[in-house]
Design an enzyme around this catalytic site. Structure first.
Site, short mmCIF file in Angstrom:
data_model
loop_
_atom_site.label_atom_id
_atom_site.label_comp_id
_atom_site.label_asym_id
_atom_site.label_seq_id
_atom_site.Cartn_x
_atom_site.Cartn_y
_atom_site.Cartn_z
N LYS A 199 0.85 -1.20 0.00
CA LYS A 199 0.00 0.00 0.00
C LYS A 199 0.88 1.25 0.00
O LYS A 199 2.08 1.18 0.31
CB LYS A 199 -0.90 -0.01 1.23
CG LYS A 199 -0.14 -0.10 2.55
CD LYS A 199 -1.04 -0.47 3.70
CE LYS A 199 -0.22 -0.57 4.99
NZ LYS A 199 -1.01 -0.98 6.14
N ARG A 222 -10.26 -0.33 15.12
CA ARG A 222 -10.03 0.59 14.02
C ARG A 222 -10.86 0.14 12.83
O ARG A 222 -11.70 0.88 12.34
CB ARG A 222 -8.52 0.56 13.69
CG ARG A 222 -8.07 1.61 12.75
CD ARG A 222 -6.59 1.47 12.48
NE ARG A 222 -6.26 0.22 11.76
CZ ARG A 222 -5.08 -0.02 11.21
NH1 ARG A 222 -4.10 0.87 11.30
NH2 ARG A 222 -4.85 -1.14 10.57
N TYR A 234 14.44 31.20 4.88
CA TYR A 234 13.24 31.88 5.39
C TYR A 234 13.39 32.22 6.86
O TYR A 234 13.87 31.41 7.65
CB TYR A 234 12.01 30.98 5.21
CG TYR A 234 11.52 30.93 3.78
CD1 TYR A 234 11.09 32.09 3.13
CD2 TYR A 234 11.47 29.73 3.09
CE1 TYR A 234 10.62 32.04 1.82
CE2 TYR A 234 11.01 29.67 1.79
CZ TYR A 234 10.58 30.84 1.16
OH TYR A 234 10.13 30.79 -0.12
N MET A 256 10.56 24.53 0.71
CA MET A 256 9.75 23.56 -0.03
C MET A 256 10.60 22.71 -0.97
O MET A 256 10.41 21.49 -1.07
CB MET A 256 8.65 24.29 -0.83
CG MET A 256 7.67 23.33 -1.48
SD MET A 256 6.44 24.16 -2.50
CE MET A 256 5.55 25.11 -1.29
C1 LIG Z 1 -0.08 -1.84 6.80
C2 LIG Z 1 -0.57 -3.14 7.26
C3 LIG Z 1 0.32 -4.20 7.44
C4 LIG Z 1 1.82 -4.05 7.36
O1 LIG Z 1 2.26 -3.56 8.63
P1 LIG Z 1 3.78 -3.21 8.96
O2 LIG Z 1 3.74 -2.75 10.36
O3 LIG Z 1 4.20 -2.13 8.01
O4 LIG Z 1 4.59 -4.44 8.77
C5 LIG Z 1 -0.22 -5.45 7.73
N1 LIG Z 1 -1.55 -5.61 7.88
C6 LIG Z 1 -2.43 -4.60 7.77
C7 LIG Z 1 -3.89 -4.84 7.95
C8 LIG Z 1 -1.97 -3.33 7.46
O5 LIG Z 1 -2.84 -2.31 7.37
#
Ligand SMILES: *Cc1c(COP(=O)(O)O)cnc(C)c1O
Length: 351
Positions: A42, A136, A252, A300
């Site tokens: 992701k 969550r 800046y 930036m």
């Molecule tokens: C992002 C995520 C992972 C990976 O977690 P890491 O701590 O980066 O190894 C695994 N499972 C879920 C559901 C996630 O959202």
């Protein structure tokens, strides 16, 4: 439209070590024991770049990939097959469910509502996330008996650890709840551990682990130090070298003033590239191992360093941005996750 000439090389470059990425997956796969390691890709493979990371992970042996959003799917499918990919946010609308079914990528069902959306679209193989304590995303353990959940064709039953990077009682509590739920939901495979969870030991591995951070060089727990290798090293070009006279200020808000004549270099990286202002005070960039202290505010697109120690540093030279993740997290106050995922779009990403 005039003829487009070739774009010149970027002055920001992410050097990616594919051998280190492959070795990290293999190490995490080994540590997963009888389970196999998948890969969280992701957020553009945590900033590393899906087009670099996914082929390398596939060649190393990874077979199961995870993204969060449907928008992230096409980039992964350029390399992996739909059956190898799951979307963690699941299906919240009929449009998402229709897309999922059309391309054959599994949603991770996270709620009764998502289960209903999935059934209404015609259903099919999916994954199921049960929330065992992170509160969550995921179906609560007491809802898994609902007919909408029982009717799902669950391939991978997942849960996610809240505090695997700490030694706290919540880890064992989540493990026990997950084992309970697994008794009550039909599934083909079980998956609980993220990177840190893998280091908690074989009890947490089940059939499939889901490392993300540690694939890309993050040290999720001390046990992984010495096992996980650095994957990413950002570089940026010097775009100006100049000499300051005593009393001149830099950047800046003029937060730095030279006490004596000083050689400085302006480097083409700034907060828009993920090099946030908190990296400035006390931070350094590196040239051939020599530390160049950052002076003034990070802006930036530019950062200024004191380059008195490197008389040979010229405009056009690349300097290294320190990126040992645990060290930089410690000094910047940012998490290792934030350091990776805020790496900007202006980097060229190549080996
Ligand atoms: C992002 C995520 C992972 C990976 O977690 P890491 O701590 O980066 O190894 C695994 N499972 C879920 C559901 C996630 O959202």
């Amino acid at each position: 439209m005039p003829n487009m000439a070739d774009l010149p090389p970027a002055t920001l470059h992410l050097r990616i070590d594919p051998e280190a990425l492959a070795a990290n997956w293999q190490a995490l796969n080994r540590l997963s024991g009888t389970a196999s390691a998948g890969a969280a890709v992701k957020a553009d493979a945590y900033g590393v770049g899906v087009s670099q990371a996914v082929p390398t992970l596939l060649a190393a042996g990874a077979r199961d990939f995870f993204v969060a959003h449907w928008s992230e799917v096409p980039a992964v499918l350029r390399h992996a097959s739909p059956l190898q990919l799951s979307v963690l946010h699941g299906v919240t609308s009929a449009a998402e469910a229709a897309y999922s079914r059309a391309i054959g990528v599994r949603p991770v069902i996270n709620s009764l509502h998502q289960a209903q959306v999935w059934h209404a679209a015609g259903g099919g193989p999916c994954d199921l996330m049960v929330d065992t304590g992170i509160n969550r995303l995921g179906v609560t353990p007491d809802a898994v008996g609902d007919p909408a959940i029982a009717a799902l064709d669950v391939q991978v039953l997942l849960s996610h650890l809240a505090s695997a990077d700490e030694d706290v009682a919540l880890n064992a509590r989540q493990l026990a709840r997950f084992r309970d739920v697994a008794q009550n939901v039909a599934h083909k495979a079980l998956s609980l551990a993220n990177s840190a969870g893998i280091a908690l030991g074989s009890d947490y591995a089940f059939d499939l682990t889901r490392p993300g951070l540690s694939l890309y060089g993050g040290i999720a727990r001390p046990e992984l130090a010495g096992v996980i290798r650095q994957v990413v090293v950002p570089h940026a070009a010097v775009i100006q070298r100049r000499r300051l006279t005593a009393g001149e200020s830099v950047g800046y808000n003029a937060t730095f003033t030279a006490r004596c004549p000083l050689e400085v270099a302006t480097v083409s990286i700034g907060y828009a590239d993920g090099f946030l202002r908190c990296r400035g005070p006390g931070g350094v960039l590196l040239h051939k191992g020599i530390a160049l202290p950052i002076i003034g505010r990070v802006s930036m697109d530019m950062t200024v360093v004191d380059c008195s120690a490197t008389p040979d540093l010229r405009e056009g030279d690349l300097v290294e941005i320190p990126f040992n993740l645990p060290e930089v997290a410690q000094s910047s106050g940012l998490s290792q996750y934030e350091l990776l995922t805020t790496l900007g779009k202006r980097f060229s990403r190549a080996t």
